[in-house]
Write a protein that holds these residues in place. Structure first.
Motif, PDB file in Angstrom:
ATOM      1  N   HIS A 188       0.841  -1.195   0.000  1.00  0.00           N
ATOM      2  CA  HIS A 188       0.000   0.000   0.000  1.00  0.00           C
ATOM      3  C   HIS A 188       0.876   1.245   0.000  1.00  0.00           C
ATOM      4  O   HIS A 188       1.962   1.272   0.594  1.00  0.00           O
ATOM      5  CB  HIS A 188      -0.900  -0.014   1.234  1.00  0.00           C
ATOM      6  CG  HIS A 188      -2.048   0.937   1.166  1.00  0.00           C
ATOM      7  ND1 HIS A 188      -1.900   2.289   1.379  1.00  0.00           N
ATOM      8  CD2 HIS A 188      -3.368   0.738   0.907  1.00  0.00           C
ATOM      9  CE1 HIS A 188      -3.077   2.887   1.265  1.00  0.00           C
ATOM     10  NE2 HIS A 188      -3.989   1.968   0.985  1.00  0.00           N
ATOM     11  N   LEU A 234       0.609   3.929   1.581  1.00  0.00           N
ATOM     12  CA  LEU A 234       0.892   4.433   2.931  1.00  0.00           C
ATOM     13  C   LEU A 234       2.053   3.674   3.563  1.00  0.00           C
ATOM     14  O   LEU A 234       2.896   4.266   4.246  1.00  0.00           O
ATOM     15  CB  LEU A 234      -0.346   4.318   3.810  1.00  0.00           C
ATOM     16  CG  LEU A 234      -1.530   5.215   3.450  1.00  0.00           C
ATOM     17  CD1 LEU A 234      -2.701   4.931   4.380  1.00  0.00           C
ATOM     18  CD2 LEU A 234      -1.143   6.688   3.515  1.00  0.00           C
ATOM     19  N   GLN A 235       2.096   2.384   3.344  1.00  0.00           N
ATOM     20  CA  GLN A 235       3.196   1.589   3.881  1.00  0.00           C
ATOM     21  C   GLN A 235       4.516   2.010   3.233  1.00  0.00           C
ATOM     22  O   GLN A 235       5.528   2.193   3.918  1.00  0.00           O
ATOM     23  CB  GLN A 235       2.938   0.105   3.628  1.00  0.00           C
ATOM     24  CG  GLN A 235       4.045  -0.803   4.137  1.00  0.00           C
ATOM     25  CD  GLN A 235       3.777  -2.275   3.825  1.00  0.00           C
ATOM     26  OE1 GLN A 235       2.672  -2.653   3.428  1.00  0.00           O
ATOM     27  NE2 GLN A 235       4.785  -3.109   3.984  1.00  0.00           N
ATOM     28  N   SER A 261       5.673   5.446   4.532  1.00  0.00           N
ATOM     29  CA  SER A 261       6.268   5.357   5.863  1.00  0.00           C
ATOM     30  C   SER A 261       7.669   4.765   5.803  1.00  0.00           C
ATOM     31  O   SER A 261       8.595   5.256   6.463  1.00  0.00           O
ATOM     32  CB  SER A 261       5.372   4.520   6.780  1.00  0.00           C
ATOM     33  OG  SER A 261       6.019   4.238   7.997  1.00  0.00           O
ATOM     34  N   ASN A 318      -8.005   8.697  10.004  1.00  0.00           N
ATOM     35  CA  ASN A 318      -8.459   7.469   9.346  1.00  0.00           C
ATOM     36  C   ASN A 318      -9.777   7.007   9.956  1.00  0.00           C
ATOM     37  O   ASN A 318      -9.805   6.432  11.041  1.00  0.00           O
ATOM     38  CB  ASN A 318      -7.393   6.374   9.496  1.00  0.00           C
ATOM     39  CG  ASN A 318      -7.707   5.128   8.702  1.00  0.00           C
ATOM     40  OD1 ASN A 318      -8.728   5.043   8.025  1.00  0.00           O
ATOM     41  ND2 ASN A 318      -6.835   4.148   8.767  1.00  0.00           N
ATOM     42  N   GLN A 357      -8.232   1.002  11.486  1.00  0.00           N
ATOM     43  CA  GLN A 357      -7.061   0.244  11.033  1.00  0.00           C
ATOM     44  C   GLN A 357      -5.879   0.363  12.003  1.00  0.00           C
ATOM     45  O   GLN A 357      -4.825   0.903  11.679  1.00  0.00           O
ATOM     46  CB  GLN A 357      -6.642   0.706   9.630  1.00  0.00           C
ATOM     47  CG  GLN A 357      -7.667   0.363   8.556  1.00  0.00           C
ATOM     48  CD  GLN A 357      -7.292   0.886   7.189  1.00  0.00           C
ATOM     49  OE1 GLN A 357      -6.961   2.074   7.030  1.00  0.00           O
ATOM     50  NE2 GLN A 357      -7.328   0.033   6.192  1.00  0.00           N
ATOM     51  N   GLU A 389      -3.867  -1.740  12.708  1.00  0.00           N
ATOM     52  CA  GLU A 389      -2.681  -2.455  12.229  1.00  0.00           C
ATOM     53  C   GLU A 389      -1.677  -1.521  11.569  1.00  0.00           C
ATOM     54  O   GLU A 389      -0.520  -1.896  11.355  1.00  0.00           O
ATOM     55  CB  GLU A 389      -3.082  -3.556  11.249  1.00  0.00           C
ATOM     56  CG  GLU A 389      -3.688  -3.094   9.939  1.00  0.00           C
ATOM     57  CD  GLU A 389      -5.203  -2.898  10.006  1.00  0.00           C
ATOM     58  OE1 GLU A 389      -5.835  -2.762   8.936  1.00  0.00           O
ATOM     59  OE2 GLU A 389      -5.748  -2.886  11.139  1.00  0.00           O
ATOM     60  N   ARG A 390      -2.081  -0.309  11.232  1.00  0.00           N
ATOM     61  CA  ARG A 390      -1.129   0.650  10.666  1.00  0.00           C
ATOM     62  C   ARG A 390      -0.333   1.376  11.750  1.00  0.00           C
ATOM     63  O   ARG A 390       0.614   2.103  11.438  1.00  0.00           O
ATOM     64  CB  ARG A 390      -1.862   1.690   9.814  1.00  0.00           C
ATOM     65  CG  ARG A 390      -2.536   1.113   8.585  1.00  0.00           C
ATOM     66  CD  ARG A 390      -2.742   2.186   7.528  1.00  0.00           C
ATOM     67  NE  ARG A 390      -3.489   1.681   6.379  1.00  0.00           N
ATOM     68  CZ  ARG A 390      -2.963   0.934   5.418  1.00  0.00           C
ATOM     69  NH1 ARG A 390      -1.674   0.623   5.459  1.00  0.00           N
ATOM     70  NH2 ARG A 390      -3.703   0.513   4.414  1.00  0.00           N
ATOM     71  N   THR A 400       1.877   1.812  15.490  1.00  0.00           N
ATOM     72  CA  THR A 400       2.992   1.152  16.154  1.00  0.00           C
ATOM     73  C   THR A 400       3.275   1.826  17.485  1.00  0.00           C
ATOM     74  O   THR A 400       3.134   3.046  17.619  1.00  0.00           O
ATOM     75  CB  THR A 400       4.258   1.189  15.279  1.00  0.00           C
ATOM     76  OG1 THR A 400       5.352   0.604  15.979  1.00  0.00           O
ATOM     77  CG2 THR A 400       4.634   2.610  14.903  1.00  0.00           C
ATOM     78  N   GLY A 443       7.004   1.507   7.677  1.00  0.00           N
ATOM     79  CA  GLY A 443       5.730   1.001   7.209  1.00  0.00           C
ATOM     80  C   GLY A 443       4.576   1.297   8.138  1.00  0.00           C
ATOM     81  O   GLY A 443       3.411   1.154   7.748  1.00  0.00           O
ATOM     82  N   ARG A 444       4.856   1.705   9.370  1.00  0.00           N
ATOM     83  CA  ARG A 444       3.818   1.982  10.359  1.00  0.00           C
ATOM     84  C   ARG A 444       3.790   3.475  10.703  1.00  0.00           C
ATOM     85  O   ARG A 444       4.680   4.241  10.324  1.00  0.00           O
ATOM     86  CB  ARG A 444       4.064   1.167  11.629  1.00  0.00           C
ATOM     87  CG  ARG A 444       4.071  -0.337  11.422  1.00  0.00           C
ATOM     88  CD  ARG A 444       2.693  -0.882  11.108  1.00  0.00           C
ATOM     89  NE  ARG A 444       2.682  -2.341  11.109  1.00  0.00           N
ATOM     90  CZ  ARG A 444       2.425  -3.086  12.184  1.00  0.00           C
ATOM     91  NH1 ARG A 444       2.175  -2.497  13.346  1.00  0.00           N
ATOM     92  NH2 ARG A 444       2.429  -4.394  12.100  1.00  0.00           N
ATOM     93  N   GLN A 459      -2.725   8.336  15.483  1.00  0.00           N
ATOM     94  CA  GLN A 459      -3.938   8.501  14.696  1.00  0.00           C
ATOM     95  C   GLN A 459      -4.941   9.312  15.508  1.00  0.00           C
ATOM     96  O   GLN A 459      -5.105   9.091  16.706  1.00  0.00           O
ATOM     97  CB  GLN A 459      -4.530   7.130  14.351  1.00  0.00           C
ATOM     98  CG  GLN A 459      -5.684   7.177  13.363  1.00  0.00           C
ATOM     99  CD  GLN A 459      -5.884   5.821  12.710  1.00  0.00           C
ATOM    100  OE1 GLN A 459      -5.062   5.380  11.903  1.00  0.00           O
ATOM    101  NE2 GLN A 459      -6.959   5.153  13.050  1.00  0.00           N
TER     102      GLN A 459
END
Length: 626
Positions: free
Chosen positions: A280, A282-283, A286, A304, A308, A310-311, A313, A319-320, A324
């Motif tokens: 993705h 976004l990943q 990052s 968001n 999600q 999982e995005r 950390t 990637g994270r 948020q």
């Protein structure tokens, strides 16, 4: 120190050799560069060469220097450089060559860790009377003294018109000229770094604004043919020709981090970014920002609606994302305090105190569901999220500005309730965000405003009147018979902070409260961020308006909050306080809680039978008890 981000787009100064220019225009048949050494100078044209089959056009101008104005002529149409570093006359005017190495950075800052972040969101155009980067510099010591550690700027990318919120930008690499020059923006960031403040920028990678975007003329591949967003066709991040589009936005993120030395980005409404790629966008963004930042503390924050977790950390990971925005906290609190239950607040209407408690213990209240669905705790309950990745607030530009009359929460509830709500956002393991002016009890509204013209302005006016016609009666208290015209400059002027209020008695009192709360946070809560357990936190209801929250740490400590969010004092039943050990606890912060005669200053009052005053909060740190 001098910084430049190397990118394949736009103009690149090459010292005495002039400047090179690059444009991705796969649909163009002929491309030329029109340029002038001064705004009033004569124009010259240089043909651009195309590399076979890849859509790129390049040219070199030996006479080009910083300050050179230029436009691309694409099949005869004059357009700005989409990667322009400066467009002094707005998106319909010529671009300007900028030499990023001309700025010598005075302060080398490696940022501050995420646990120290306290965000102050501001809009450049209404933060000061002048509405400029330069004027904002004067207010930075004030923010540092209160305990804020980062300013979060609403978007500054160039948009059409002189004034607006900035979420309709069309030239994402060029600071909006009404705020000042690129050099002015860098001086603001440099000054913040000199005071130990971070600067986070709001960026929009989900759409372009409706006026001033010329990409459709020569690069329609920027828009998806299969995905749609609230603004029409979604940005194309995943089809066969998406790589230059992905690079355009990822380079924008890298540009702000490397060339402007920003300390972080807040990505707007990423739930509207659709990408079916294996990795993705976004990943990938990052990953590449983390790599470019190196040892610097650079923070990435999402808005968001799809949640999600999982995005997110608990520690910076490629990637994270670090954080948020947590709408669940805001919505539950607002419904509890105001009784509003319309629009997206309706999901929280049946038990707002319970939902607020759950947001404090789990982060989110609901897993992602369509807001049109009726609330159902059993069906939509969210799993526990890393609380340290939540960003909590009692107001932000959306939650204030998307109201018909731009009222802040303080205009809807009493001052005691407002102070307790504000403290609840500042003194939890979540990262706090304060919207400009709320730190001094500002009464000025923050309205939606946009300098649109013609049919677009009329469409916006009609839409706002239709959407907020029901709110006309609410506006009577403000002397308005209808929602203010967003395209009238008075809407922008009305939204400017009145800094005289900061020096009023109520302003001084609110600032003192914020200062003391942030000092307590810096001493007791922020240093314990890494010790926070990933789950197991609890928040239980006490009576009709009380709440007992307990946040757990790996070293056996726990942060305990007793809060009364009601107008009447309450007495907690002994069983509600099981495990609370006042005798060996240290007071972190107390609001509205009278001192107990003879008690030690470092210990809370005795719990059994003690009344919890109306609109009060008591925070303490203790060893975890069974």
């Amino acid at each position: 120190m001098r910084c430049r981000h190397a990118m394949p787009f736009g103009a690149t100064v090459q010292g005495e050799k002039g400047a090179s220019f690059a444009l991705w225009a796969p649909a163009a048949r002929q491309v030329r560069l029109r340029h002038a050494d001064a705004p009033a100078g004569g124009w010259h044209e240089t043909p651009a060469g195309q590399q076979p089959s890849d859509g790129w056009w390049h040219c070199h101008v030996p006479s080009a220097r910083a300050g050179t104005r230029y436009q691309w002529l694409v099949d005869g149409a004059a357009v700005p450089d989409p990667a322009s570093r400066s467009n002094p006359d707005g998106p319909h005017g010529a671009s300007e060559v900028v030499d990023p190495l001309a700025h010598d950075w005075r302060h080398v800052q490696h940022g501050r860790p995420w646990n120290e972040v306290v965000l102050y969101e501001l809009h450049l155009g209404t933060f000061t009377p002048q509405g400029t980067f330069t004027a904002a510099i004067e207010r930075l010591p004030y923010l540092r003294e209160l305990g804020f550690t980062a300013i979060e700027l609403m978007p500054v990318a160039t948009f059409s018109g002189a004034w607006g919120w900035g979420y309709d930008g069309v030239l994402p690499f060029a600071p909006h000229p009404a705020y000042g020059t690129p050099e002015d923006f860098k001086r603001l960031i440099d000054a913040a770094h000199g005071l130990g403040l971070m600067v986070v920028l709001d960026v929009v990678y989900n759409h372009f604004g409706p006026d001033g975007n010329y990409l459709g003329l020569y690069a329609p591949q920027f828009l998806s043919t299969t995905h749609h967003s609230p603004w029409g066709h979604a940005i194309n991040f995943d089809d066969a020709q998406a790589r230059p589009v992905r690079e355009f936005f990822i380079h924008n993120a890298l540009y702000w981090i490397e060339e402007y030395r920003l300390d972080g980005l807040r990505l707007d409404a990423v739930h509207t970014i659709i990408d079916d790629s294996k990795v993705h966008v976004l990943q990938e963004l990052s990953q590449r920002v983390r790599a470019a930042a190196g040892p610097r503390h650079v923070h990435l924050v999402l808005e968001n609606e799809h949640k999600q977790g999982e995005r997110l950390t608990a520690t910076p990971l490629p990637g994270r994302f670090d954080g948020q925005w947590n709408d669940d906290f805001h919505h539950a609190l607002r419904v509890l305090l105001t009784g509003e239950a319309t629009s997206y607040y309706h999901d929280y209407r049946d038990q707002p105190l319970a939902y607020l408690a759950r947001s404090l213990s789990h982060g989110y209240v609901f897993a992602h569901v369509d807001r049109k669905d009726p609330p159902s705790m059993a069906r939509t309950e969210s799993e526990a999220q890393p609380l340290g990745a939540m960003v909590n607030f009692i107001g932000n530009h959306d939650q204030v500005g998307n109201r018909a009359f731009g009222e802040r929460l303080g205009q809807l509830i009493g001052p005691q309730a407002l102070e307790t709500a504000l403290l609840l956002s500042l003194l939890t393991p979540a990262i706090p965000l304060v919207f400009m002016g709320d730190e001094f009890a500002a009464s000025t509204p923050f309205l939606y405003f946009a300098n649109w013209q013609g049919e677009l302005a009329e469409a916006v006016r009609t839409g706002r009147q239709r959407d907020f016609n029901h709110a006309a009666q609410e506006g009577a208290a403000h002397g308005w018979s209808a929602p203010p015209d967003p395209c009238d400059v008075c809407s922008m002027h009305s939204s400017r902070l009145d800094w005289a209020q900061a020096e009023s008695p109520s302003g001084h009192a609110r600032r003192a409260l914020v200062r003391s709360a942030l000092a307590a946070r810096a001493r007791w809560i922020a240093p314990r961020h890494a010790q926070l357990l990933p789950r197991g936190h609890v928040a239980q209801l006490v009576g009709d308006a009380g709440m007992l929250a307990r946040w757990l740490y790996r070293d056996g400590q726990e942060l305990v909050l007793r809060a009364n969010l009601g107008e009447v004092a309450l007495v907690a039943a002994p069983e509600a306080l099981a495990g609370v050990d006042d005798a060996h606890a240290a007071v972190v912060f107390s609001h509205g809680w009278p001192p107990t005669p003879g008690r030690r200053a470092s210990a809370p009052p005795s719990s059994p039978g003690a009344a919890w005053p109306a609109w009060s909060g008591l925070w303490s740190l203790q060893e975890r008890r069974a």
